[in-house]
Write an enzyme that holds these catalytic residues in place. Structure first.
Site, PDB file in Angstrom:
ATOM      1  N   ILE A  79      14.201  -9.487  -1.140  1.00  8.61           N
ATOM      2  CA  ILE A  79      12.952 -10.186  -0.175  1.00  8.61           C
ATOM      3  C   ILE A  79      12.637 -11.739  -0.844  1.00  8.61           C
ATOM      4  O   ILE A  79      12.204 -12.496  -0.305  1.00  8.61           O
ATOM      5  CB  ILE A  79      12.120  -9.594  -0.723  1.00  8.61           C
ATOM      6  CG1 ILE A  79      11.888  -7.863   0.310  1.00  8.61           C
ATOM      7  CG2 ILE A  79      10.470  -9.560  -0.044  1.00  8.61           C
ATOM      8  CD1 ILE A  79      10.484  -7.108  -0.320  1.00  8.61           C
ATOM      9  N   TYR A 108       5.487   3.121 -10.911  1.00  6.27           N
ATOM     10  CA  TYR A 108       5.547   1.971  -9.873  1.00  6.27           C
ATOM     11  C   TYR A 108       4.605   1.511  -8.967  1.00  6.27           C
ATOM     12  O   TYR A 108       3.564   0.379  -8.645  1.00  6.27           O
ATOM     13  CB  TYR A 108       6.867   1.649  -8.515  1.00  6.27           C
ATOM     14  CG  TYR A 108       6.989   0.917  -7.719  1.00  6.27           C
ATOM     15  CD1 TYR A 108       7.297  -0.456  -8.634  1.00  6.27           C
ATOM     16  CD2 TYR A 108       7.117   1.004  -6.558  1.00  6.27           C
ATOM     17  CE1 TYR A 108       7.479  -1.465  -7.350  1.00  6.27           C
ATOM     18  CE2 TYR A 108       6.787   0.448  -5.445  1.00  6.27           C
ATOM     19  CZ  TYR A 108       7.412  -0.724  -6.309  1.00  6.27           C
ATOM     20  OH  TYR A 108       7.639  -1.774  -4.646  1.00  6.27           O
TER      21      TYR A 108
END
Length: 261
Positions: free
Chosen positions: A28, A173
């Site tokens: 990304i 995460y």
């Protein structure tokens, strides 16, 4: 921390964007810097090759050089900085390196992450602490350094951070990304006197080479448009938020997941 790249010096013709987490050509972050370069930004980006090396996809040799070459073709001056954001001293060194080349940064885009799949019962203390050091503390320190150093025109500063709501089975995460959300949204208020906007993007599951085929099929089936998200999709939203036209969007957590949620 090491830096490589070529710059044109401080011309004032193009604003500078600092983008973290640009370690692979398919990621990304790479999509974001490509689009920003096309839109007239000079680019400083960070990467941390030891992270990619210990992940299942492995380190992509020559990725930084390839990305820099692409950005140059798009008209952007570029510097690539290898930077460990688990080190609390890294943000100050990164900003100092960029300022020594071009002067001030106008946009900070946080694409970096630590992401290791584990849940409530099998996450280690070391892994939990590393996730928070990189995803939360490292992001806070980057935002803080940006706010301390920003000297651009009122209304021209931008912060954009990428987040995730994937927590079950991915506890450290997701939890650390939740902290990142709060830090970034706080900046929309606390840095308002500088005219800096701050937003968070949740891009949903984006296929950057980590998805098994079964996951790809599951995501396609669950998404109204019947396809996977791409780095280009996220990059378009980041680009808009960083543009003058995106100034009025501030303090928001934006979903860009094709309707998956």
């Amino acid at each position: 921390m090491t830096a490589t790249g070529e710059g044109r010096g401080v011309s004032g013709a193009r604003p500078v964007a600092l983008v973290t987490g640009v370690g692979r050509t398919v990621g990304i972050g790479a999509g974001v810097v490509r689009q920003l370069a096309v839109s007239g930004w000079d680019i400083a980006f960070t990467h941390w090759d030891p992270y990619d090396a210990r992940m299942e996809w492995g380190e992509e040799e020559g990725a930084s050089e390839a990305i820099r070459a692409e950005l140059a073709e798009r008209g952007a001056a570029c510097v690539a900085i290898e930077a460990d954001l688990a080190d609390a001293g890294t943000p100050e060194r990164v900003f100092a390196e960029v300022e020594s080349r071009w002067g001030g940064v106008s946009a900070l885009v946080l694409c970096h992450c630590e992401s290791v799949d584990s849940g409530l019962l099998d996450t280690t203390v070391e892994s939990f602490d590393r996730h928070f050091a990189v995803n939360a503390r490292g992001s806070w320190l980057m935002v803080r350094e940006f706010g301390r150093r920003f000297s651009g025109a009122y209304g021209s500063g931008r912060i954009v951070a990428l987040t995730s709501d994937h927590t079950a089975g991915n506890l450290p995460y997701g939890a650390s990304k939740g902290a990142l959300d709060r830090i970034t949204l706080a900046a929309a208020r606390e840095l308002a006197h500088l005219g800096i906007t701050a937003n968070v993007i949740n891009p949903g599951p984006v296929d950057t080479g980590w998805m098994p085929e079964a996951v790809r099929e599951q995501v396609r089936a669950a998404t109204p448009l019947g396809r996977l998200g791409t780095p280009y999709d996220t990059a378009q939203l980041v680009n808009f938020l960083c543009s003058p036209q995106g100034q009025w969007i501030n303090g928001q957590l934006l979903r860009s997941d094709g309707g998956l949620a």
